[in-house]
Design a protein around this motif. Sequence first.
Motif, PDB file in Angstrom:
ATOM      1  N   SER A  79      65.078  -4.803  42.454  1.00 48.45           N
ATOM      2  CA  SER A  79      65.008  -5.268  43.820  1.00 48.45           C
ATOM      3  C   SER A  79      66.021  -6.429  44.043  1.00 48.45           C
ATOM      4  O   SER A  79      65.934  -6.352  45.599  1.00 48.45           O
ATOM      5  CB  SER A  79      62.850  -5.895  43.064  1.00 48.45           C
ATOM      6  N   VAL A  80      66.332  -7.119  42.940  1.00 42.59           N
ATOM      7  CA  VAL A  80      66.473  -8.322  43.602  1.00 42.59           C
ATOM      8  C   VAL A  80      68.200  -7.806  43.321  1.00 42.59           C
ATOM      9  O   VAL A  80      68.715  -8.890  44.932  1.00 42.59           O
ATOM     10  CB  VAL A  80      66.906  -9.468  41.863  1.00 42.59           C
ATOM     11  N   VAL A  81      68.934  -7.301  43.096  1.00 44.06           N
ATOM     12  CA  VAL A  81      70.604  -7.154  43.363  1.00 44.06           C
ATOM     13  C   VAL A  81      70.298  -6.520  44.964  1.00 44.06           C
ATOM     14  O   VAL A  81      71.322  -7.072  45.055  1.00 44.06           O
ATOM     15  CB  VAL A  81      70.483  -5.981  42.282  1.00 44.06           C
ATOM     16  N   ALA A 128      55.325  -6.160  39.359  1.00 44.45           N
ATOM     17  CA  ALA A 128      56.532  -7.669  39.082  1.00 44.45           C
ATOM     18  C   ALA A 128      58.062  -6.475  40.308  1.00 44.45           C
ATOM     19  O   ALA A 128      58.898  -7.635  40.542  1.00 44.45           O
ATOM     20  CB  ALA A 128      57.818  -6.491  37.736  1.00 44.45           C
ATOM     21  N   GLY A 129      58.086  -5.315  40.710  1.00 42.29           N
ATOM     22  CA  GLY A 129      58.728  -5.572  42.448  1.00 42.29           C
ATOM     23  C   GLY A 129      58.382  -5.806  43.266  1.00 42.29           C
ATOM     24  O   GLY A 129      59.142  -6.228  44.220  1.00 42.29           O
ATOM     25  N   VAL A 130      56.485  -6.238  43.360  1.00 47.24           N
ATOM     26  CA  VAL A 130      56.037  -7.431  44.814  1.00 47.24           C
ATOM     27  C   VAL A 130      57.488  -9.100  43.900  1.00 47.24           C
ATOM     28  O   VAL A 130      57.732  -9.487  45.564  1.00 47.24           O
ATOM     29  CB  VAL A 130      55.247  -7.360  44.566  1.00 47.24           C
ATOM     30  N   LEU A 131      56.836  -9.734  43.192  1.00 41.55           N
ATOM     31  CA  LEU A 131      57.435 -10.486  42.747  1.00 41.55           C
ATOM     32  C   LEU A 131      58.687 -10.762  43.075  1.00 41.55           C
ATOM     33  O   LEU A 131      59.306 -11.543  43.013  1.00 41.55           O
ATOM     34  CB  LEU A 131      56.502 -11.264  41.926  1.00 41.55           C
ATOM     35  N   ALA A 132      59.580 -10.230  42.587  1.00 39.43           N
ATOM     36  CA  ALA A 132      61.223 -10.365  42.224  1.00 39.43           C
ATOM     37  C   ALA A 132      61.900 -10.161  43.042  1.00 39.43           C
ATOM     38  O   ALA A 132      62.756 -11.304  43.847  1.00 39.43           O
ATOM     39  CB  ALA A 132      61.661  -8.565  41.581  1.00 39.43           C
ATOM     40  N   PRO A 133      61.582 -10.365  44.812  1.00 32.89           N
ATOM     41  CA  PRO A 133      62.658 -10.588  45.923  1.00 32.89           C
ATOM     42  C   PRO A 133      62.203 -11.856  46.307  1.00 32.89           C
ATOM     43  O   PRO A 133      62.820 -13.000  46.172  1.00 32.89           O
ATOM     44  CB  PRO A 133      61.390  -9.558  46.935  1.00 32.89           C
ATOM     45  N   PHE A 134      60.719 -12.614  45.738  1.00 33.11           N
ATOM     46  CA  PHE A 134      60.634 -13.560  45.996  1.00 33.11           C
ATOM     47  C   PHE A 134      61.246 -14.990  45.153  1.00 33.11           C
ATOM     48  O   PHE A 134      61.952 -15.815  45.519  1.00 33.11           O
ATOM     49  CB  PHE A 134      59.106 -14.136  46.107  1.00 33.11           C
ATOM     50  N   ALA A 135      61.538 -14.239  44.099  1.00 34.76           N
ATOM     51  CA  ALA A 135      62.059 -15.109  42.715  1.00 34.76           C
ATOM     52  C   ALA A 135      62.771 -15.013  43.121  1.00 34.76           C
ATOM     53  O   ALA A 135      64.063 -15.444  42.767  1.00 34.76           O
ATOM     54  CB  ALA A 135      61.289 -14.529  41.216  1.00 34.76           C
ATOM     55  N   GLY A 136      64.003 -14.074  43.432  1.00 35.98           N
ATOM     56  CA  GLY A 136      65.585 -13.351  44.452  1.00 35.98           C
ATOM     57  C   GLY A 136      65.373 -14.228  45.383  1.00 35.98           C
ATOM     58  O   GLY A 136      67.132 -15.285  44.634  1.00 35.98           O
ATOM     59  N   GLY A 137      65.079 -14.510  45.683  1.00 30.75           N
ATOM     60  CA  GLY A 137      65.065 -15.115  46.950  1.00 30.75           C
ATOM     61  C   GLY A 137      65.160 -16.858  47.010  1.00 30.75           C
ATOM     62  O   GLY A 137      66.124 -17.558  47.383  1.00 30.75           O
ATOM     63  N   TRP A 138      64.581 -17.087  45.955  1.00 33.04           N
ATOM     64  CA  TRP A 138      64.434 -18.646  45.387  1.00 33.04           C
ATOM     65  C   TRP A 138      65.992 -18.571  44.676  1.00 33.04           C
ATOM     66  O   TRP A 138      66.213 -20.139  45.106  1.00 33.04           O
ATOM     67  CB  TRP A 138      62.680 -19.309  44.818  1.00 33.04           C
ATOM     68  N   LEU A 139      66.039 -17.833  43.647  1.00 32.47           N
ATOM     69  CA  LEU A 139      67.331 -18.321  43.409  1.00 32.47           C
ATOM     70  C   LEU A 139      68.154 -18.637  43.853  1.00 32.47           C
ATOM     71  O   LEU A 139      69.338 -19.061  43.784  1.00 32.47           O
ATOM     72  CB  LEU A 139      67.102 -17.050  42.012  1.00 32.47           C
ATOM     73  N   LEU A 140      68.681 -17.583  44.839  1.00 34.24           N
ATOM     74  CA  LEU A 140      69.594 -17.337  45.792  1.00 34.24           C
ATOM     75  C   LEU A 140      69.751 -19.053  46.513  1.00 34.24           C
ATOM     76  O   LEU A 140      70.861 -19.609  46.680  1.00 34.24           O
ATOM     77  CB  LEU A 140      69.785 -16.575  46.234  1.00 34.24           C
ATOM     78  N   SER A 141      68.706 -20.070  46.881  1.00 41.14           N
ATOM     79  CA  SER A 141      68.263 -20.585  47.602  1.00 41.14           C
ATOM     80  C   SER A 141      69.262 -21.816  46.925  1.00 41.14           C
ATOM     81  O   SER A 141      69.332 -23.077  47.506  1.00 41.14           O
ATOM     82  CB  SER A 141      66.832 -20.932  48.389  1.00 41.14           C
ATOM     83  N   LEU A 142      69.076 -21.782  45.124  1.00 40.04           N
ATOM     84  CA  LEU A 142      69.809 -22.624  44.185  1.00 40.04           C
ATOM     85  C   LEU A 142      71.037 -22.848  44.620  1.00 40.04           C
ATOM     86  O   LEU A 142      71.831 -23.531  43.778  1.00 40.04           O
ATOM     87  CB  LEU A 142      69.202 -22.437  43.061  1.00 40.04           C
ATOM     88  N   GLY A 143      71.416 -21.457  45.541  1.00 39.05           N
ATOM     89  CA  GLY A 143      73.029 -21.515  45.332  1.00 39.05           C
ATOM     90  C   GLY A 143      73.987 -19.865  44.699  1.00 39.05           C
ATOM     91  O   GLY A 143      74.669 -20.803  44.402  1.00 39.05           O
ATOM     92  N   SER A 144      73.397 -19.709  43.705  1.00 40.70           N
ATOM     93  CA  SER A 144      74.328 -19.179  43.110  1.00 40.70           C
ATOM     94  C   SER A 144      73.333 -17.914  43.144  1.00 40.70           C
ATOM     95  O   SER A 144      72.256 -17.510  42.220  1.00 40.70           O
ATOM     96  CB  SER A 144      74.811 -19.313  41.300  1.00 40.70           C
ATOM     97  N   TRP A 145      73.779 -16.146  43.367  1.00 37.09           N
ATOM     98  CA  TRP A 145      73.524 -15.111  42.128  1.00 37.09           C
ATOM     99  C   TRP A 145      73.649 -14.715  41.271  1.00 37.09           C
ATOM    100  O   TRP A 145      72.316 -13.738  40.699  1.00 37.09           O
ATOM    101  CB  TRP A 145      74.493 -13.838  43.303  1.00 37.09           C
ATOM    102  N   ARG A 146      74.323 -15.958  40.924  1.00 40.42           N
ATOM    103  CA  ARG A 146      74.336 -15.565  38.942  1.00 40.42           C
ATOM    104  C   ARG A 146      73.591 -15.349  38.706  1.00 40.42           C
ATOM    105  O   ARG A 146      72.705 -14.196  37.647  1.00 40.42           O
ATOM    106  CB  ARG A 146      75.571 -16.067  38.345  1.00 40.42           C
ATOM    107  N   TRP A 147      71.836 -16.630  38.692  1.00 39.41           N
ATOM    108  CA  TRP A 147      71.176 -16.581  38.091  1.00 39.41           C
ATOM    109  C   TRP A 147      69.802 -15.005  38.378  1.00 39.41           C
ATOM    110  O   TRP A 147      68.882 -15.467  37.441  1.00 39.41           O
ATOM    111  CB  TRP A 147      70.087 -18.010  39.191  1.00 39.41           C
ATOM    112  N   ILE A 148      69.873 -14.490  39.324  1.00 41.16           N
ATOM    113  CA  ILE A 148      69.130 -13.108  39.487  1.00 41.16           C
ATOM    114  C   ILE A 148      69.121 -12.363  38.193  1.00 41.16           C
ATOM    115  O   ILE A 148      68.390 -12.192  38.264  1.00 41.16           O
ATOM    116  CB  ILE A 148      68.961 -13.267  40.757  1.00 41.16           C
ATOM    117  N   PHE A 149      70.414 -12.646  37.591  1.00 43.84           N
ATOM    118  CA  PHE A 149      70.562 -11.950  36.659  1.00 43.84           C
ATOM    119  C   PHE A 149      69.789 -12.059  35.076  1.00 43.84           C
ATOM    120  O   PHE A 149      69.609 -11.768  34.302  1.00 43.84           O
ATOM    121  CB  PHE A 149      71.852 -11.132  36.244  1.00 43.84           C
ATOM    122  N   LEU A 150      69.687 -13.317  35.690  1.00 48.41           N
ATOM    123  CA  LEU A 150      68.934 -14.503  34.171  1.00 48.41           C
ATOM    124  C   LEU A 150      67.829 -14.805  34.183  1.00 48.41           C
ATOM    125  O   LEU A 150      66.485 -15.007  32.851  1.00 48.41           O
ATOM    126  CB  LEU A 150      69.640 -15.423  33.962  1.00 48.41           C
TER     127      LEU A 150
END
Length: 469
Positions: A40-42, A159-181
Amino acid sequence: MTGSEAVLSRPVGFPVRSRQGRRILVATVLGASIAGIDASVVTVALPDIGRDLGASFASLQWTVTGYTLSLASLILLAGGLGDRYGRRRIFLAGVAVFTLASVLCAAVPDVRTLVGARILQGVGGALMAPASMAILQSTIAPGDRPVAIGTWSGFAGIAGVLAPFAGGWLLSLGSWRWIFLINVPVAVVVLVVSLRHLPETRDEGSSGMDWGGSALAFAALAAATYALTVLPAEPTRPWGWGSAVVAVGAGAGFAWYERRTPSPMLPAAALGSRPFVAINVITFVIYGAFAVFSLMFTIALETVAGYSPAEAGSTMVPVTVLSLALSRLSGRLAARIGPGPQLTIGPVLCGTAALLALRVGPETGFWSVAIPLECVFGLGTATMVAPLTSVALSSLPGGHVGVASAVNNTVARTAGLVWVAGLPPLVGLTGDSYTQAGEFLPGYRLVCVVCAAAMFVSGAIAAAVRSAP
């Protein structure tokens, strides 16, 4: 009893409510969830990845298809590995490989290395997916297995529902690299619980492994994916045509080899059953259209409508929520009236949603356009997926439910691989078109029309499908 103290060849029958049953459920649920989170995040992060790494649209396709390629190619073989060498062992190996690959994805210097790391992730996912379900089947008490499997499916969906929210928040921190962690702390918990508490199980009657068939399947899918990605944009490229020839040769070799090996990954009974072949053809069309439409719609919301990654990802929530809420009711209804009506109505609803997605433009409303069409799409998937799966499992003669499930799962994943690789370049989505709304919009709209047509045709064909008695 800890996982390292016993090897069991038969179900141990732990109740779900027992301490050991809860530990088994936690390990398998979390293991299945990390793969769902990543998928979902990718999708939400693709435009950011492309801009940061200077990637072409074809390279972004490979960050999706690379994972699906190894997953689809190896999942049947991985199921056999678990049966023969121990499901706990293969599950742990899958979690470890997936986690290592996630860290590599976060650290890559360029898009080619990212594609390689995603392929490695797919290997880990292929090892985890069948092993986690097999562990539940072989260790949970028979009467509790429906509850365990329902819990497993439900939490994976959450988990699939929550992933986009978590991914969007991590992307807002400035880097897509965090989503894989995101996966790493969850994977650590899975490894600790599994090492301490999962019992080992295996099938003592398991036959030899089909290494040759697996190699030919991987070669055919990899070559076909490369050819589909390259040839529409560069029809004179020799490597593209060479890959097409390799794909045809490896596919023919796979069919020949599977009929002669003593331990085929694709039994002759599967190829000889017309209902089984028919339902898997329908699966290929429907799941392929699902995959490419979902990918293109998410990118369109970001590139054309100007949504943030979190906003684009959150539009996926209705699909998952409706599937979770209605899947059990859909299964019961199909058992009562037969699968035909739902296998017709479901694709029609999904096709209607694809046509509604033509409205995406610079001023696309979140509540007036995006969410309503995703609700229609989610209602369609909830109507159709349960009876489609039921027909696939019951259409193979001889009670080969495990084989039927594995083959249908592989077909669904292969469909996503082929459609995502082939359709975008065929409609002109190449180069950096994903970064410019004016260049992306015509190809995106054509994708919507093609997907809608495919779903309508699938609904018409599926109307004639009936589950085996």
